[in-house]
Write a protein that holds these residues in place. Structure first.
Motif, PDB file in Angstrom:
ATOM      1  N   GLU A 249       0.831  -1.207   0.000  1.00  0.00           N
ATOM      2  CA  GLU A 249       0.000   0.000   0.000  1.00  0.00           C
ATOM      3  C   GLU A 249       0.864   1.255   0.000  1.00  0.00           C
ATOM      4  OE1 GLU A 249      -3.535   2.139   2.658  1.00  0.00           O
ATOM      5  OE2 GLU A 249      -2.701   0.191   3.245  1.00  0.00           O
ATOM      6  N   ARG A 250       1.933   1.241   0.796  1.00  0.00           N
ATOM      7  CA  ARG A 250       2.844   2.389   0.828  1.00  0.00           C
ATOM      8  C   ARG A 250       3.510   2.588  -0.531  1.00  0.00           C
ATOM      9  NH1 ARG A 250       6.947   0.883   4.620  1.00  0.00           N
ATOM     10  NH2 ARG A 250       5.564   1.591   6.263  1.00  0.00           N
ATOM     11  N   PHE A 251       3.966   1.501  -1.141  1.00  0.00           N
ATOM     12  CA  PHE A 251       4.619   1.602  -2.442  1.00  0.00           C
ATOM     13  C   PHE A 251       3.647   2.105  -3.504  1.00  0.00           C
ATOM     14  CE2 PHE A 251       6.176  -0.498  -6.417  1.00  0.00           C
ATOM     15  CZ  PHE A 251       7.339   0.247  -6.554  1.00  0.00           C
ATOM     16  N   SER A 252       2.395   1.687  -3.416  1.00  0.00           N
ATOM     17  CA  SER A 252       1.383   2.142  -4.368  1.00  0.00           C
ATOM     18  C   SER A 252       1.158   3.646  -4.253  1.00  0.00           C
ATOM     19  CB  SER A 252       0.075   1.380  -4.128  1.00  0.00           C
ATOM     20  OG  SER A 252      -0.951   1.848  -4.969  1.00  0.00           O
ATOM     21  N   VAL A 253       1.041   4.144  -3.021  1.00  0.00           N
ATOM     22  CA  VAL A 253       0.844   5.584  -2.820  1.00  0.00           C
ATOM     23  C   VAL A 253       2.087   6.350  -3.275  1.00  0.00           C
ATOM     24  CG1 VAL A 253       0.395   7.385  -1.106  1.00  0.00           C
ATOM     25  CG2 VAL A 253      -0.758   5.176  -0.935  1.00  0.00           C
ATOM     26  N   PHE A 254       3.257   5.800  -2.997  1.00  0.00           N
ATOM     27  CA  PHE A 254       4.519   6.387  -3.441  1.00  0.00           C
ATOM     28  C   PHE A 254       4.532   6.572  -4.957  1.00  0.00           C
ATOM     29  CE2 PHE A 254       8.881   5.611  -5.003  1.00  0.00           C
ATOM     30  CZ  PHE A 254       9.605   6.572  -4.307  1.00  0.00           C
ATOM     31  N   CYS A 255       4.110   5.535  -5.679  1.00  0.00           N
ATOM     32  CA  CYS A 255       4.113   5.597  -7.146  1.00  0.00           C
ATOM     33  C   CYS A 255       2.997   6.487  -7.683  1.00  0.00           C
ATOM     34  CB  CYS A 255       3.993   4.188  -7.730  1.00  0.00           C
ATOM     35  SG  CYS A 255       5.423   3.135  -7.392  1.00  0.00           S
ATOM     36  N   LEU A 256       1.892   6.598  -6.962  1.00  0.00           N
ATOM     37  CA  LEU A 256       0.821   7.501  -7.377  1.00  0.00           C
ATOM     38  C   LEU A 256       1.218   8.959  -7.199  1.00  0.00           C
ATOM     39  CD1 LEU A 256      -2.492   5.892  -6.054  1.00  0.00           C
ATOM     40  CD2 LEU A 256      -2.003   6.549  -8.408  1.00  0.00           C
ATOM     41  N   TYR A 257       1.938   9.240  -6.127  1.00  0.00           N
ATOM     42  CA  TYR A 257       2.220  10.619  -5.771  1.00  0.00           C
ATOM     43  C   TYR A 257       3.343  11.223  -6.610  1.00  0.00           C
ATOM     44  CZ  TYR A 257       3.651  14.673  -3.072  1.00  0.00           C
ATOM     45  OH  TYR A 257       4.004  15.954  -2.693  1.00  0.00           O
ATOM     46  N   LEU A 258       4.387  10.439  -6.870  1.00  0.00           N
ATOM     47  CA  LEU A 258       5.567  10.987  -7.539  1.00  0.00           C
ATOM     48  C   LEU A 258       5.401  10.974  -9.058  1.00  0.00           C
ATOM     49  CD1 LEU A 258       8.394   9.430  -5.367  1.00  0.00           C
ATOM     50  CD2 LEU A 258       7.454  11.728  -5.256  1.00  0.00           C
ATOM     51  N   PRO A 259       6.048  11.925  -9.748  1.00  0.00           N
ATOM     52  CA  PRO A 259       5.922  11.990 -11.211  1.00  0.00           C
ATOM     53  C   PRO A 259       6.580  10.807 -11.897  1.00  0.00           C
ATOM     54  CG  PRO A 259       7.530  13.590 -10.423  1.00  0.00           C
ATOM     55  CD  PRO A 259       6.861  13.028  -9.201  1.00  0.00           C
ATOM     56  N   GLY A 260       6.080  10.488 -13.100  1.00  0.00           N
ATOM     57  CA  GLY A 260       6.588   9.333 -13.838  1.00  0.00           C
ATOM     58  C   GLY A 260       8.051   9.448 -14.202  1.00  0.00           C
ATOM     59  N   SER A 261       8.539  10.667 -14.469  1.00  0.00           N
ATOM     60  CA  SER A 261       9.943  10.838 -14.837  1.00  0.00           C
ATOM     61  C   SER A 261      10.865  10.444 -13.681  1.00  0.00           C
ATOM     62  CB  SER A 261      10.202  12.285 -15.254  1.00  0.00           C
ATOM     63  OG  SER A 261       9.824  13.182 -14.214  1.00  0.00           O
ATOM     64  N   LEU A 262      10.493  10.810 -12.455  1.00  0.00           N
ATOM     65  CA  LEU A 262      11.310  10.448 -11.293  1.00  0.00           C
ATOM     66  C   LEU A 262      11.277   8.948 -11.045  1.00  0.00           C
ATOM     67  CD1 LEU A 262      12.979  10.985  -8.792  1.00  0.00           C
ATOM     68  CD2 LEU A 262      10.907  11.677  -7.601  1.00  0.00           C
ATOM     69  N   LEU A 263      10.095   8.358 -11.138  1.00  0.00           N
ATOM     70  CA  LEU A 263       9.982   6.916 -10.911  1.00  0.00           C
ATOM     71  C   LEU A 263      10.764   6.130 -11.954  1.00  0.00           C
ATOM     72  CD1 LEU A 263       6.185   6.843 -10.022  1.00  0.00           C
ATOM     73  CD2 LEU A 263       8.073   6.363  -8.453  1.00  0.00           C
ATOM     74  N   ALA A 264      10.747   6.606 -13.187  1.00  0.00           N
ATOM     75  CA  ALA A 264      11.527   5.932 -14.231  1.00  0.00           C
ATOM     76  C   ALA A 264      13.020   6.037 -13.936  1.00  0.00           C
ATOM     77  CB  ALA A 264      11.202   6.543 -15.593  1.00  0.00           C
ATOM     78  N   SER A 265      13.450   7.190 -13.440  1.00  0.00           N
ATOM     79  CA  SER A 265      14.861   7.356 -13.093  1.00  0.00           C
ATOM     80  C   SER A 265      15.257   6.409 -11.967  1.00  0.00           C
ATOM     81  CB  SER A 265      15.119   8.809 -12.695  1.00  0.00           C
ATOM     82  OG  SER A 265      16.472   8.999 -12.338  1.00  0.00           O
TER      83      SER A 265
END
Length: 371
Positions: A249-265
């Motif tokens: 659940e924490r990881f899901s919220v983390f990925c929802l909140y942060l922009p896709g460019s940062l997550l891809a990096s």
């Protein structure tokens, strides 16, 4: 040994009292006794730091009865600083005791060699940094232009994690580091905690040189006065990734909140993140339904905390902008999902067919622009 364990068990109470109004009754003699206890706990740390079984026993005793379990064996070595900081912040401490405390910090007993003479400078730097970080913040910026305050918060977190890892702790205390990290991050608002963790991982992924931009090494000009090392960074990234991935659940919220460019990096720097992130995108995509009246994919439930079609497409495109390995992994995932869903060739029948076509079109346009 039982007597030592009982004595160590009093440390949480000592720190709690030092932050309370009870210190209004302290005189210089009481203060000296408290500082002597702090130095005694530091002595226990230095004595037992190379004895794993005793370290583990002392750490368990410290954590007993603590709701947040923030204290562990490494805190024994920093007990004079922890006590001194708590007392300096406590306005209830009488002037005479406060003057005595400042004198004790400026002139440590016996002018000991080793790390103690540096403790006041280290304490002052961290306190100044905490004051700066408490100033009002503006809106979050994209990670490419990381705001100085976020970078400073991430650097402080990394320096503390390095201190925890440099103790050559036994494997059993890895859980203790994770408990400590969880307790620290729980004190931050969740969006800010995610930003700090992402910034810390990004700084680590970019190398210690980027992480210490604007700071020095062992000359004492950096926030913690410690130089990053490749070995230490392994101890640092592990707890951060465990904190993220240990709770879906924490990881899901983390990925929802942060922009896709940062997550891809981040996924490009840490292979441990790429597969869970793709699995999460797969789960979100499977909940989209095609609306023939609108001619587009829509959420099956508007109340669900999931991505829209446009957001999902942007996330996959960002992943394909990363390294060749990450781009290949992303394209292979889309190809497999499309095959499982019927391997359709036309739009509107499978979300994975449509996503693959969109991503391929995006990559073609990018290649044409680079020609």
């Amino acid at each position: 040994m039982e007597a030592v364990l009982e004595q160590v068990g009093q440390l949480p109470a000592l720190l709690a009292v030092s932050r309370s109004a009870l210190v209004r009754d302290w005189d210089s003699l009481t203060l000296d006794r408290a500082l002597e206890w702090a130095r005694y706990f530091q002595h226990l740390h230095d004595r037992f730091r190379t004895r794993p079984r005793l370290r583990e026993a002392l750490g368990r005793r410290l954590r007993r009865g603590q709701p947040s379990r923030l204290l562990g064996f490494p805190h024994l070595g920093r007990c004079p600083q922890l006590l001194g900081l708590a007392l300096l912040e406590n306005r209830a401490l009488p002037p005479a005791a406060c003057h005595r405390l400042i004198h004790s910090l400026l002139q440590p007993l016996g002018a000991e060699a080793g790390p103690e003479p540096r403790s006041l400078a280290l304490l002052a730097r961290r306190k100044a940094a905490s004051r700066l970080l408490a100033l009002p913040r503006g809106p979050p910026r994209a990670p490419e232009g990381m705001e100085p305050q976020l970078q400073a918060e991430a650097q402080l977190l990394l320096s503390r994690l390095r201190e925890e890892g440099q103790e050559a702790e036994p494997a059993g205390e890895a859980a203790g580091r994770l408990r400590w990290l969880s307790g620290v991050l729980e004190q931050l608002p969740q969006p800010r905690a995610f930003e700090v963790v992402a910034a810390a991982l990004l700084l680590l992924g970019q190398g210690s040189g980027a992480e210490q931009a604007g700071g020095g090494g062992r000359d004492g000009n950096s926030l913690d006065g410690n130089q990053a090392s490749g070995t230490g960074d392994g101890y640092v990234a592990g707890p951060l990734l465990s904190w993220l991935l240990g709770n879906l659940e924490r990881f899901s919220v983390f990925c929802l909140y942060l922009p896709g460019s940062l997550l891809a990096s981040l996924a490009g720097h840490y292979s441990q993140l790429s597969r869970p992130y793709l699995d999460l995108l797969t789960s979100w995509g499977s909940h989209l339904l095609y609306d023939p009246l609108q001619g587009r994919w829509v959420k099956s439930c508007l109340e669900e905390a999931e991505l829209s079609w446009e957001e999902l497409r942007e996330r996959f495109c960002c992943l394909c902008q990363g390294s060749a390995l990450l781009r290949g992994q992303t394209q292979a995932t889309l190809k497999l999902l499309k095959a499982r869903d019927g391997d359709f060739k036309v739009c509107g029948l499978s979300v994975w067919t449509d996503l693959q076509m969109e991503v391929e079109g995006y990559l073609r346009k990018g290649a044409e622009r680079n020609v």
